[in-house]
Design a protein around this motif. Structure first.
Motif, PDB file in Angstrom:
ATOM      1  N   THR A 218      22.078  29.838 -20.468  1.00 53.16           N
ATOM      2  CA  THR A 218      21.135  31.348 -21.329  1.00 53.16           C
ATOM      3  C   THR A 218      20.282  31.886 -22.741  1.00 53.16           C
ATOM      4  N   PRO A 219      19.017  32.184 -22.728  1.00 49.83           N
ATOM      5  CA  PRO A 219      18.333  32.488 -23.537  1.00 49.83           C
ATOM      6  C   PRO A 219      18.505  32.738 -25.072  1.00 49.83           C
ATOM      7  N   ILE A 220      19.492  33.459 -25.459  1.00 52.92           N
ATOM      8  CA  ILE A 220      20.931  33.958 -26.320  1.00 52.92           C
ATOM      9  C   ILE A 220      21.420  33.062 -27.029  1.00 52.92           C
ATOM     10  N   GLN A 221      22.128  31.929 -25.807  1.00 52.83           N
ATOM     11  CA  GLN A 221      22.419  31.107 -26.764  1.00 52.83           C
ATOM     12  C   GLN A 221      21.431  29.774 -27.047  1.00 52.83           C
ATOM     13  N   VAL A 222      20.184  29.818 -26.483  1.00 51.93           N
ATOM     14  CA  VAL A 222      18.818  28.834 -27.601  1.00 51.93           C
ATOM     15  C   VAL A 222      18.810  29.282 -28.512  1.00 51.93           C
ATOM     16  N   ARG A 223      18.438  31.047 -28.058  1.00 54.90           N
ATOM     17  CA  ARG A 223      18.549  31.291 -29.289  1.00 54.90           C
ATOM     18  C   ARG A 223      19.209  30.775 -30.742  1.00 54.90           C
ATOM     19  N   GLU A 224      20.998  30.264 -30.403  1.00 53.34           N
ATOM     20  CA  GLU A 224      21.230  30.878 -31.358  1.00 53.34           C
ATOM     21  C   GLU A 224      21.205  29.236 -32.112  1.00 53.34           C
ATOM     22  N   ALA A 225      20.833  28.744 -30.782  1.00 58.65           N
ATOM     23  CA  ALA A 225      21.330  26.686 -31.368  1.00 58.65           C
ATOM     24  C   ALA A 225      19.929  27.003 -31.516  1.00 58.65           C
ATOM     25  N   LEU A 226      18.614  27.544 -32.427  1.00 58.60           N
ATOM     26  CA  LEU A 226      17.516  26.850 -32.689  1.00 58.60           C
ATOM     27  C   LEU A 226      17.944  27.211 -34.445  1.00 58.60           C
ATOM     28  N   VAL A 227      17.947  28.843 -34.517  1.00 54.03           N
ATOM     29  CA  VAL A 227      18.056  29.685 -36.000  1.00 54.03           C
ATOM     30  C   VAL A 227      19.502  28.568 -36.246  1.00 54.03           C
ATOM     31  N   SER A 228      20.811  28.205 -35.421  1.00 57.68           N
ATOM     32  CA  SER A 228      21.536  27.387 -36.667  1.00 57.68           C
ATOM     33  C   SER A 228      20.717  25.538 -36.794  1.00 57.68           C
ATOM     34  N   LEU A 229      19.811  25.364 -35.893  1.00 62.61           N
ATOM     35  CA  LEU A 229      19.385  23.856 -36.177  1.00 62.61           C
ATOM     36  C   LEU A 229      18.612  24.028 -37.674  1.00 62.61           C
ATOM     37  N   ALA A 230      17.982  25.625 -37.955  1.00 59.40           N
ATOM     38  CA  ALA A 230      17.269  25.774 -38.776  1.00 59.40           C
ATOM     39  C   ALA A 230      17.289  25.885 -40.151  1.00 59.40           C
ATOM     40  N   HIS A 231      18.965  25.778 -40.354  1.00 61.80           N
ATOM     41  CA  HIS A 231      19.827  26.129 -41.224  1.00 61.80           C
ATOM     42  C   HIS A 231      20.642  24.746 -41.719  1.00 61.80           C
TER      43      HIS A 231
END
Length: 243
Positions: A218-231
Motif C-alpha cells: 500500500t502507499p502507506i507502507q511505501v511511505r513508512e519504508a521510505l521514512v525508515s530508510l531516510a533515518h
C-alpha cells in the motif's frame, strides 16, 4: 519451485534495465537476430520496450512475435558464476491510447531522452508477454520458471504522485539512499519508480534498483519504508546496481 528462486529471478529483471532481444530474422530466415534494448517493467511486471518501426527487430516481431530477452548481471568477473535470465515471450505492440499513455508516463521517467525521439520519430511501445523463463543463479543453479512477473499495485497515478513528491520535496532523503547504498553521487539522483519490492533511482543515464526490507503493498507502507530508510544507518539489504 522455491519462492526464493522466483524472487531472485524477478530481482535480476528489476536490477537490470537493458538486455539482448532475440527475434526470428525476417531477412535471414532460420537465424536468430540479437539486438540490445533498454526496458522497464509495466504495471503487470512485464518488460516494456520502445522500438523504431524501421528497426530490424521490429520487422522481425511483426512477422513472428516470439522472442526472448536475455538479462545478465554486469561487471561480473566470471559471467558463468552470476545470475542471468532468459525471458521467453510473445511481443505485442501497444495500440490502445490509454495503454500507450500509461506506458509512456512510466517509460519516460526511466529514460527521459526517449520522450524526444518517441514523439519526433516513428517509435512504438511493445510489451513482452512472458511465456516461460530460464534462470541460472550460478554454477548448478539452473531452473525453468513459468511465473516470474509480479503486478505493480502502484503503477499509474499512485506511483507518479509518490515519485513526484519525493523528487520535489525530499531530495535529502534520496541523497541519503544513495549514500547508504554506495551508489555514484556525481549528479543528484532522481526517484524513477516504485514497486512492491523496492524502488528505482536514476542517476544520470544509469538506473539502480534498491530493495525494501519487506514488501510494500500500500502507499502507506511505501511511505513508512521510505521514512525508515531516510533515518537508517545502513541499507537492510546490499543493493546490486546496474550501470
Amino acid at each position: 519451485m522455491s519462492v526464493e528462486v522466483t524472487k531472485n529471478a524477478r530481482e535480476l529483471l528489476l536490477k537490470e534495465y537493458r538486455g539482448v532481444l532475440s527475434t526470428h530474422s525476417k531477412a535471414m530466415p532460420g537465424f536468430p537476430f540479437g539486438s540490445v534494448v533498454p526496458y522497464c517493467l509495466d504495471d503487470q511486471g512485464r518488460a516494456l520496450i520502445l522500438i523504431s518501426r524501421i528497426a530490424q527487430h521490429t520487422h522481425n516481431l511483426q512477422k513472428d512475435p516470439r522472442c526472448s530477452l536475455l538479462v545478465g548481471e554486469r561487471e561480473a568477473e566470471d559471467v558463468q558464476a552470476v545470475g542471468r535470465l532468459t525471458y521467453l515471450a510473445e511481443a505485442e505492440k501497444l495500440s490502445d491510447p490509454l495503454a500507450i499513455e500509461a506506458a509512456a508516463e512510466r517509460y519516460y521517467r526511466y529514460f527521459p531522452d526517449s520522450r524526444n525521439y518517441h514523439q519526433a520519430h516513428d517509435f512504438d511501445f511493445w510489451v513482452l508477454k512472458p511465456v516461460r523463463h530460464r534462470y541460472i543463479g550460478g554454477f548448478g543453479a539452473i531452473h525453468w520458471l513459468d511465473q516470474v512477473t509480479l503486478a505493480n499495485p502502484f503503477a499509474g497515478k499512485a506511483e507518479a504522485s509518490m515519485v513526484e513528491h519525493m523528487n520535489s520535496d525530499h531530495a535529502k532523503a534520496i541523497a541519503h539512499y544513495v549514500a547508504l547504498s554506495g551508489l555514484p553521487d556525481a549528479v543528484p539522483a532522481q526517484l524513477a519508480g516504485i514497486d512492491t519490492e523496492g524502488m528505482h533511482l536514476r542517476i544520470g543515464q544509469a538506473l539502480y534498483w534498491l530493495p525494501f526490507e519487506t514488501p510494500c503493498n500500500t502507499p502507506i507502507q511505501v511511505r513508512e519504508a521510505l521514512v525508515s530508510l531516510a533515518h537508517a544507518q545502513h541499507w537492510p539489504k546490499k543493493p546490486a546496481a546496474s550501470a
